[in-house]
Design a protein around this motif. Structure first.
Motif, short mmCIF file in Angstrom:
data_model
loop_
_atom_site.label_atom_id
_atom_site.label_comp_id
_atom_site.label_asym_id
_atom_site.label_seq_id
_atom_site.Cartn_x
_atom_site.Cartn_y
_atom_site.Cartn_z
N GLY A 21 0.80 -1.22 0.00
CA GLY A 21 0.00 0.00 0.00
C GLY A 21 0.84 1.26 0.00
O GLY A 21 0.52 2.23 -0.70
N LEU A 25 0.78 4.09 -2.92
CA LEU A 25 0.47 5.49 -2.63
C LEU A 25 1.58 6.42 -3.10
O LEU A 25 1.31 7.48 -3.69
CB LEU A 25 0.24 5.67 -1.13
N THR A 202 -4.47 -0.85 -3.84
CA THR A 202 -4.32 0.60 -3.63
C THR A 202 -4.09 1.35 -4.93
O THR A 202 -4.64 2.44 -5.13
CB THR A 202 -3.15 0.85 -2.67
N TYR A 203 -3.29 0.78 -5.84
CA TYR A 203 -2.94 1.50 -7.06
C TYR A 203 -4.13 1.63 -8.01
O TYR A 203 -4.16 2.53 -8.85
CB TYR A 203 -1.79 0.79 -7.77
#
Length: 504
Positions: A21, A25, A202-203
């Motif tokens: 994550g 980010l 997350t991406y």
């Protein structure tokens, strides 16, 4: 890692999710900044010709003031690894995590020919050390978590799941496989797997995703001409990697002499902007433009590709020397592939094989780890070239180590071929008596025979002497007894008046 607990297995999985994550980010944030500063804003201004020069100069001013105020950040990979090897932790005090984050974003947004891996390793290492201190985790567990976190971050950044495991295996004595090592590698792979899950989840929140770290499909068929060119390409790749190391050493010496970082950082921004107006491939680390570059390389001639390859190396080292700090793995891969494509265009025999062995030899010489390099290129080149890439990395290092001119450090531990385990001294050591008794068996047998013969002959001579001595002793004892009895008899007889008179 003495105990293989389920709780530590859970820590590894959770660590992988968090690391993935954080990487997503960071890369997503830098991608948004890139799109805003280098795509949306230039279109709004009508795409001026000198736009790279203006932006890079502004970046040089910002980086110069940042370095002057907060120090030389972000930390390089080598600095972070040295700190981890010395202290088994990554320092986070004094706002170092935030400084690494801000310094890296400035460098990446303003077009430096550097990668994000250096800052991410420093940030993730600092976060893990902070959590370990707050949770009161033991030093051994903290060291394992740091190693897992660093390896997972590198694997996710380069889209190479086995890169971190390959580094760990190669730094240790990988010829000896123990149960504890196997458990450690299982946890390593599990952490990397969960790291990819955390990264993908997350991406996907960020828009306009681009394919990163990929090349066009090259012809990987084997021809006899291509096989004959493998060794020369490995040697050329090793020399190209040595060229990178020499320039990097000169750049570090220049950086240590800097007293005022502001003028040199501004000068580096101006030079980077001028080169960016000449060719966009001199800007950024190259992971986003690698695929498009390999497609356009078919129409470029030998000298242009070679100029881009050597120019990329020079720009990367120049940025590092002028306090534009960051990672060198992505630019190194881009430069090596550019130089390899130059030779492949001139020698069109098995281009996929030749490009792979050239790039592998270059990167393995710089990283000093052939197995980790092969794991790094596992998804970049076809899988059937894995052994060729590993062999090229090993032979490239071996070439530089065996040639006295280069004075290359002998990394025997990393490049030693597998061999049978030798017996330890504890199992083969014998006592002095055992070694003496087994030294000369015929002589010992003769000595034993002589001893037996002496034992059989000695009683015939010794026994009469013993009997005579026994008789003498017996006679002496008898005579003493007779004297004692006589005295006793005289003492026992009653004394008369005459005897008393005689005594008196």
């Amino acid at each position: 890692m003495n105990k293989f607990k389920l709780a530590f297995f859970g820590y590894s999985g959770l660590l992988g999710l968090v690391v993935g994550g954080i990487v997503a980010l960071f890369l997503g944030l830098s991608e948004l900044g890139y799109q805003l500063l280098w795509q949306i804003l230039p279109k709004a201004l009508g795409e001026p010709r000198l736009y790279p020069l203006i932006v890079c100069t502004i970046g040089g001013v910002a980086i110069g003031f940042f370095v002057k105020a907060f120090g030389r950040y972000p930390r390089t990979l080598q600095e972070t690894f040295d700190e981890y090897q010395a202290t088994q932790r990554i320092d986070y005090h004094g706002g170092k995590i935030v400084r690494n984050l801000l310094g890296s974003l400035l460098v990446l947004l303003f077009g430096a020919s550097l990668g994000p891996e250096a800052a991410l390793v420093a940030i993730i290492g600092g976060v893990i050390s902070y959590v370990a201190d707050r949770r009161k985790i033991t030093a051994d567990q903290r060291a394992d978590l740091l190693e897992f976190g660093i390896g997972t971050s590198l694997g996710v950044i380069f889209m190479a799941p086995l890169f971190g495991v390959g580094r760990s295996v190669e730094r240790e004595n990988w010829q000896v496989v123990t149960e504890s090592k196997l458990k450690k590698y299982v946890l390593y792979i599990f952490a990397t797997f969960t790291g990819f899950i955390g990264y993908l989840i997350t991406y996907n929140l960020f828009p306009n995703q681009e394919q990163v770290f990929a090349i066009r499909k090259l012809e990987s068929s084997f021809t006899w001409q291509g096989l004959l060119l493998v060794i020369p390409m490995i040697i050329l790749g090793a020399l190209f990697g040595k060229f990178f190391l020499v320039l990097q050493e000169k750049g570090e010496k220049l950086n240590q002499r800097i007293r005022n970082p502001l003028p040199l950082a501004i000068f580096a921004g101006i030079v980077l902007g001028i080169l960016g107006t000449i060719s966009p491939y001199f800007l950024f680390s190259g992971e986003h433009s690698l695929l498009s570059f390999t497609r356009q390389a078919e129409t470029m001639n030998f000298f242009v590709l070679l100029l881009i390859g050597f120019g990329k190396v020079a720009v990367t080292v120049f940025c590092l020397a002028c306090n534009w700090r960051g990672g060198t793995i992505f630019p190194m891969i881009f430069a090596s592939i550019a130089a390899a494509l130059a030779f492949a265009n001139v020698l069109p025999y098995s281009p996929g094989l030749l490009v792979a062995v050239f790039a592998a030899s270059t990167c393995a010489v710089i990283l000093k780890q052939p197995l980790a390099t092969a794991c790094l290129f596992l998804l970049l080149f076809p899988v059937e070239l894995f052994l060729w890439i590993w062999l090229a990395g090993y032979l490239g290092n071996l070439f530089l180590q065996r040639v006295p001119f280069f004075r290359e450090e002998q990394t025997i531990k990393s490049f030693k071929l597998p061999e049978l385990a030798k017996r330890t001294k504890s199992t083969s050591v014998k006592t002095a008596n055992e070694t003496d008794s087994t030294r000369d068996i015929p002589a010992l047998r003769k000595a034993a025979d002589r001893k037996k013969a002496a034992e059989t002959v000695q009683p015939q001579v010794a026994e009469p002497k013993k009997e005579i001595l026994a008789r003498d002793v017996r006679k002496k004892s008898e005579s003493t007894n007779q004297v004692e009895t006589k005295t006793r008899k005289t003492d026992e007889t009653p004394m008369t008046r005459m005897s008393r008179h005689r005594r008196n």
